[in-house]
Design a protein around this motif. Structure first.
Motif, mmCIF file in Angstrom:
data_model
loop_
_atom_site.group_PDB
_atom_site.id
_atom_site.type_symbol
_atom_site.label_atom_id
_atom_site.label_comp_id
_atom_site.label_asym_id
_atom_site.label_seq_id
_atom_site.Cartn_x
_atom_site.Cartn_y
_atom_site.Cartn_z
ATOM 1 N N GLN A 58 0.832 -1.209 0.000
ATOM 2 C CA GLN A 58 0.000 0.000 0.000
ATOM 3 C C GLN A 58 0.869 1.263 0.000
ATOM 4 O O GLN A 58 0.597 2.214 -0.753
ATOM 5 C CB GLN A 58 -0.914 0.001 1.219
ATOM 6 N N ASN A 67 -2.176 0.653 -3.473
ATOM 7 C CA ASN A 67 -3.173 -0.412 -3.525
ATOM 8 C C ASN A 67 -3.399 -0.957 -2.116
ATOM 9 O O ASN A 67 -2.497 -1.538 -1.515
ATOM 10 C CB ASN A 67 -2.680 -1.535 -4.450
ATOM 11 N N ASP A 68 -4.623 -0.798 -1.589
ATOM 12 C CA ASP A 68 -4.915 -1.254 -0.233
ATOM 13 C C ASP A 68 -5.799 -2.493 -0.194
ATOM 14 O O ASP A 68 -6.268 -2.900 0.874
ATOM 15 C CB ASP A 68 -5.564 -0.136 0.579
#
Length: 378
Positions: free
Chosen positions: A263, A268-269
């Motif tokens: 992340q 991008n989580d």
């Protein structure tokens, strides 16, 4: 302080499959007498060579594996040489050899007090006892070769250039010899034992994925997986700016740290969702996890990934080259590489002891010249 094997004489009649083991015994204080034919042991003809030096003293293999030993030249194919060798064996505590089964039976039976270690491709018994072998044969016959490599390519020998199967057999030889010496000391008559080392079995014994837990249980072939493993993800080798690094993310804490790292670098989580905490889910979606892991690794060098991985508590290891190891600050700090000198090869650095103790047991002299100690030993 002298090593724990001081006063123990080892006659080394073996080739590469036992050479590392007899070097270990020498490092622990044993008097290892390397018996060589007039042309020199086969290890002296094993490349790489130092081009500036004439054979048989130019093999770097022998310069390493011959350390700590004394060289005696005996032509034991001739009657007089055989007599001299048998006389030498009568003074020994241990004999290590790698000849075809049965070659030394008479000599061994005539010296019941000697610990006799035989290192062969398939051992002293069974229908394949006389079959020839090698490092490659050991891995192939153990089943390990079948599962090493990439899915759509031929199998790859594990650590082929370093002859790892031979070193493994040699390590087992050293351990077995020391146990046999202990057993001899406890025997009322001081009787030696025959230690039977099979290279095939040595490789199979350390390979659970081709041994009893899997292959012999369900008989299902495992596929070659290349540099990744399907147990979880990320698990395996990943590219970076200057090579590759190894990731091993199995524990929940490791994964949480890895997901946070992804992340932080990519934004991008998705991997912070609880469903990805399940190792089975990551195995099922490994292609996706691998893709985003590479998005992280490709942004950094090996050293940067190693340092940041350590900071985050993630098992990350650089895939080191020889050049990396030569300037590795940790190895330098612990003085792993030691200076030595050789009358033909000159000064160079060599690897130090494979263990550390607080008694100063380990000591190795340089590798001997061919026949250097014939007169003093015989």
């Amino acid at each position: 302080m002298s090593g724990p094997l001081q006063g123990t004489r080892v006659i080394d009649l073996a080739g590469l499959p036992a050479a590392y083991g007899t070097m270990l015994l020498a490092g622990l204080g044993a008097d290892v007498v390397k018996v060589e034919p007039p042309a020199g042991d086969s290890l002296r003809r094993l490349p790489p060579f130092l081009d500036a030096v004439e054979p048989p003293e130019n093999s770097l293999w022998f310069a390493y594996l011959g350390q700590g030993k004394r060289s005696v030249v005996i032509d034991y194919e001739q009657a007089e040489g055989r007599r001299r060798l048998e006389q030498l064996i009568s003074t020994a505590d241990v004999v290590v050899e790698s000849s075809a089964p049965g070659t030394w039976d008479g000599v061994r039976q005539g010296n019941p007090q000697v610990v006799w270690a035989s290192v062969t491709p398939f051992g002293q018994t069974g229908p394949r006892r006389s079959w020839q072998g090698s490092n490659l044969v050991a891995w192939a016959s153990s089943g390990v070769l079948y599962v090493t490599g990439f899915p759509h390519s031929p199998p790859v020998t594990p650590a082929g250039p370093v002859q790892l199967a031979c070193q493994l057999a040699a390590l087992n030889t050293a351990a077995s010899v020391m146990l046999a010496l202990r057993a001899r000391a406890a025997h009322p008559e001081g009787k030696g034992q025959l230690v039977d080392i099979s290279m095939q079995e040595c490789c199979l014994a350390i390979s659970p994925e081709t041994g009893a837990p899997l292959f012999l249980d369900d008989l299902v072939h495992r596929n070659r997986l290349g540099n990744r493993r399907d147990v979880s993800s990320p698990f395996g080798l990943y590219p970076c700016k200057d090579g590759h690094v190894s990731f091993l993310v199995l524990q929940p804490a490791h994964w949480l740290a890895m997901a946070t790292w992804i992340q932080d670098v990519t934004g991008n989580d998705i991997f912070l969702e609880e469903t990805f905490y399940d190792i089975a889910m990551r195995a099922q979606t490994k292609d996706l996890v691998d893709e985003w892991t590479e998005a992280v690794t490709k942004e950094f060098t090996k050293l940067e990934l190693f340092q940041e991985g350590q900071r985050r508590g993630i098992p990350v290891t650089p895939v080191n080259t020889v050049a990396d190891l030569a300037v590795d600050p940790h190895l330098e700090a612990v003085s792993f590489f030691e200076p030595t000198d050789h009358p033909k090869l000159g000064p160079f650095l060599r690897p130090g002891a494979p263990f550390r103790d607080n008694h100063g047991w380990w000591s190795l002299s340089r590798a001997p010249l061919l026949g250097e100690h014939t007169a003093e030993v015989l």
